[in-house]
Motif scaffolding. Structure first.
Motif, mmCIF file in Angstrom:
data_model
loop_
_atom_site.group_PDB
_atom_site.id
_atom_site.type_symbol
_atom_site.label_atom_id
_atom_site.label_comp_id
_atom_site.label_asym_id
_atom_site.label_seq_id
_atom_site.Cartn_x
_atom_site.Cartn_y
_atom_site.Cartn_z
ATOM 1 N N VAL A 67 -7.654 57.689 16.911
ATOM 2 C CA VAL A 67 -8.325 56.690 17.732
ATOM 3 C C VAL A 67 -9.703 56.366 17.159
ATOM 4 C CG1 VAL A 67 -9.387 56.286 19.996
ATOM 5 C CG2 VAL A 67 -7.063 57.191 19.847
ATOM 6 N N ALA A 72 -11.504 52.672 17.887
ATOM 7 C CA ALA A 72 -11.262 52.563 19.325
ATOM 8 C C ALA A 72 -11.868 53.762 20.043
ATOM 9 C CB ALA A 72 -9.759 52.474 19.596
ATOM 10 N N VAL A 98 -9.296 51.669 24.180
ATOM 11 C CA VAL A 98 -9.834 50.310 24.079
ATOM 12 C C VAL A 98 -10.480 50.099 22.725
ATOM 13 C CG1 VAL A 98 -10.197 50.149 26.567
ATOM 14 C CG2 VAL A 98 -12.044 50.981 25.124
ATOM 15 N N LYS A 99 -10.415 48.855 22.272
ATOM 16 C CA LYS A 99 -11.038 48.470 21.008
ATOM 17 C C LYS A 99 -11.596 47.070 21.149
ATOM 18 C CE LYS A 99 -10.128 48.004 16.028
ATOM 19 N NZ LYS A 99 -9.090 48.118 14.975
ATOM 20 N N ILE A 169 -2.251 51.077 20.217
ATOM 21 C CA ILE A 169 -3.248 50.038 19.951
ATOM 22 C C ILE A 169 -3.220 49.573 18.499
ATOM 23 C CG2 ILE A 169 -5.231 51.498 19.272
ATOM 24 C CD1 ILE A 169 -6.782 49.701 21.439
ATOM 25 N N ALA A 185 -9.295 42.086 18.771
ATOM 26 C CA ALA A 185 -10.083 43.309 18.596
ATOM 27 C C ALA A 185 -11.483 42.999 18.106
ATOM 28 C CB ALA A 185 -9.375 44.244 17.623
#
Length: 360
Positions: A67, A72, A98-99, A169, A185
Motif C-alpha cells: 500500500v 496509498a 485510499v489514493k 486499488i 488517482a
C-alpha cells in the motif's frame, strides 16, 4: 495510531469470518485489537464452532508495504479521518485504502451510476450533469465501470471525482479504464476495500455499491436495467436514508426501464444539476458530510446458555432482521448482539444487506 495498532487492526480485519459489524463490536468490547485477537478462540467456543485462522503479522506487514509503495494509505473506521457519511451505515468497511486527494471526502457527495451499455445520449447527459455538479462544489462518486460510471468520472474529474474500486486499488477493471483510474488517482480520489492485488469477483461488486451509496447524500441513476447493479446501489441509498434520484428515459428503450421504475416508485425525477442539488438539500440535515466516525454499537453484555438458545432457535437459513430477533426474543439488544458476534466468529452466522442475519 501507532504502527503496531494498525497492524493488529488489519490482522483482525483480514481474519476470515470477521466482517465490518463484528470488527467494530470486538473493538468496543475489548478496547484494543490485540485483546480482541486473543479473545477469538473463547468467543468461537461459545458460538459452537472453531476459531478462524487469524491473518499472520507477516502477511499484513507485506500488504502495508505494498500500500505504501503504491502511494496509498489506510483510513480506519472509528478514526477521525474516516468519511462521516459512510460511517453512518452499520456495515461500513472496517478500513479503506485510499489514493489521491482525501479532502474530496470533506465536500458533499453525490453518487452517479447507470448502465454499462448506455446510449450515446445518456452518456453525453451524464457527463454534462457530473460536470455541472462538480462545478457547484459537489464530489461525484461512481464505480469506474463502463458507460455511465465512466461518463460521470470524465465529466467531474476537473471539479472533484471519487472512484470506488471493486478489487484492489492497483487493479484496473475494466482494463480499458486503466488510464482513467490513474488520472483519478492523480486529480481525484480512488477508494478500495479489498487488499492490493485482488482481482474483482462478482461478490465484490455489491460491497463496492454500498460504499458508493454510503459516501453520498444521494444516488442518481442514469439508464439502468430493472435488475442491474445500479438499482441495487439506489436501493441501498434508500435504506441508508439518502435521496434516490433518476433521469427519465424513453419507454421504448429497455435501458431506461430501471430508472423509470425508480421514478414510478417515488425516486426524484432529475433533469439538471439544480434538480439534484435541491433534492439532496432536503435531507442534508439528517446526515453530515466531512470526516469523523459516528457509528457507535451498543455496549456489549455477556450472554448465558439459555439466552444463546433463545436467539439461535429464532434463526434459520432464511435471513431475518436483527431488530426482529431482538423483538421476538425479548432480550436486551446488547445480549442479542453478543450472541450474533459469537456465532459469526464460530462460522455459523451470515450477515446480509439491510441488517439481516441467517444461520450458515
Amino acid at each position: 495510531m501507532g504502527r503496531d495498532e494498525g497492524i493488529a487492526r488489519l490482522r483482525l480485519i483480514r481474519t476470515g469470518g470477521i466482517g465490518p459489524v463484528t470488527y467494530i463490536q470486538l473493538l468496543r468490547r475489548f478496547g484494543d485489537p490485540e485483546a480482541a485477537l486473543a479473545a477469538l478462540p473463547d468467543l468461537a467456543r461459545r458460538g459452537g464452532g472453531k476459531a478462524p485462522a487469524v491473518a499472520s503479522k507477516e502477511a499484513v506487514e507485506a500488504e502495508v508495504a505494498t500500500v505504501k509503495r503504491l502511494g496509498a494509505r489506510y483510513l480506519f473506521r472509528d478514526t477521525a479521518a474516516y468519511p462521516a457519511l459512510l460511517a453512518e451505515i452499520d456495515n461500513a468497511p472496517a478500513a479503506l485504502i485510499v489514493k489521491g486527494d482525501v479532502t474530496l471526502l470533506d465536500r458533499p457527495a453525490v453518487a452517479m451510476v447507470g448502465a454499462r451499455n448506455a446510449s450515446g445520449i445518456a452518456i453525453r447527459f451524464a457527463r454534462q450533469l457530473a460536470h455541472d455538479l462538480a462545478a457547484e462544489g459537489w464530489t461525484v462518486v461512481s464505480g469506474l465501470a463502463r458507460g455511465i460510471d465512466t461518463a460521470a468520472h470524465v465529466g467531474s474529474i476537473d471539479g472533484g471525482t471519487v472512484g470506488v474500486i471493486a478489487g484492489g486499488i492497483d487493479v484496473a477493471y475494466p482494463p480499458e479504464n486503466a488510464a482513467l483510474q490513474d488520472d483519478i488517482a492523480a486529480r481525484g480520489l480512488l477508494i478500495a476495500e479489498q487488499p492490493p492485488g485482488t482481482e474483482p469477483r462478482a461478490r465484490h461488486f455489491p460491497y463496492r455499491n454500498r460504499i458508493i451509496a454510503g459516501l453520498s447524500l444521494g444516488t442518481l441513476v442514469v439508464e439502468a436495467a430493472p435488475k442491474s447493479g445500479s438499482l441495487i446501489t439506489a436501493r441501498l441509498a434508500g435504506e441508508f436514508g439518502r435521496e434516490v434520484m433518476a433521469v427519465p428515459g424513453s419507454p421504448l428503450d429497455p435501458r431506461s426501464q430501471g430508472a423509470n421504475l425508480l421514478i414510478r416508485e417515488g425516486a426524484t425525477l432529475i433533469q439538471s444539476a439544480a434538480d439534484a442539488i435541491e433534492a439532496m438539500g432536503t435531507i442534508g440535515g439528517g446526515v453530515r458530510a466531512g470526516r469523523g466516525a459516528s457509528y457507535v454499537p451498543p455496549e456489549p453484555m455477556d450472554a448465558g446458555d439459555a439466552e444463546r438458545r433463545v436467539v439461535t432457535d429464532l434463526m434459520g437459513p432464511v435471513a431475518l432482521p436483527v431488530d426482529e430477533i431482538i423483538r421476538q426474543s425479548g432480550l436486551p439488544a446488547p445480549i442479542v448482539q453478543t450472541v450474533l458476534l459469537e456465532l459469526e466468529i464460530a462460522g455459523r452466522l451470515e450477515r446480509h444487506a439491510g441488517g439481516r442475519v441467517s444461520l450458515a
